[in-house]
Scaffold this active site. Sequence first.
Site: not given
Ligand code: GLV
Length: 332
Positions: A241, A270, A288
């Site tokens: 994250r 983001e 991402h």
């Molecule tokens: C993606 O970032 C997830 O947490 O699945």
Amino acid sequence: MSSDAKRVAITRRIHERAREVLEQAGCEVWTNPEPRALSREELGRVVRNYDAMICLLSDRIDASLLQEATRLRIVANYAVGFDNLDVEAATRRGIALTNTPDVLTNATAELAWALLFAAARHVAAGDRFVREGRFHGWDPLLLLGHEVAGKTLGIIGAGRIGTAMAKRAVGFEMRILYTKRSGPSPQMDAIGATFVGLEELLRESDFVSIHTPLTPETRHLIDREKLQLMKPTAILINTGRGPVVDEAALAEALAEGRLAAAGLDVYENEPTVEPRLLKLPNVVLLPHIGSATYEARAAMAELAALNILDFFDGRVPRTCINPEYVKHARQA
Ligand code: GLV
Ligand code: GLV
């Protein structure tokens, strides 16, 4: 379909497997048809009118939204990370929350490796170089990078994904260090990895890969001071994250050559990316896509749907984040 069919909303088009599984079980499924997230107002309508919701990690399911949840009983997050959900508020209201662990572990670990190699060997920069017409033949000093064999890999957060990342490092004959909030991990110890403190990991590692969830304790875990502990030849990878890293401090360290390179799949705000990062040649930036494989996304869709069916069948969902919701649901 009977009029008392369970109503499920999916906040954005996802892999079709979710709808298939839910419809086969007799649920009535609505999917947001637009190629954009639902607004706060539209989410409000969902929580008032549907029994279940499959949402994205970018949908903020907070206490104020949950206050409007007169009908909603379960939220299935289409992600393993769930910092977008207010777990306490949902539990108090007797609303079940689920995520999608395990099924995206390989996909995300593989992408972390792709970023690691891309950053270490200038894969993205090399591609730009060729496209720009600058390749004029083999050059002995062109785009020299860092080998991984024999180097030290530091894993911050040795959960499922961190462990999968580490297992792959064995094949590259790396020394592996790791941190884990809950203490040493037998799986990590079994592959010869060493449990250390964060500062030692940052000082010793040639590659540092972040896999810790975002919590109040891990926000800016890697700040300006921590970045200063890293070797100037080190490479930082983040597929966890964004807010775990102070992005402005990272841009500064990369610009000043205090860190060799970085590979990022996630960002602090983001979809905004720190403008200074966009200008730096020594950072590889991805949008991402850690879990973005056909295999993982299909399995995530199925798991989200099965969690909802578990709930409708009166069971605690198989990957429930807050099984304590049951106690409160009886009172609600
Ligand atoms: C993606 O970032 C997830 O947490 O699945
Ligand atoms: C994430 O790191 C997980 O444990 O699945």
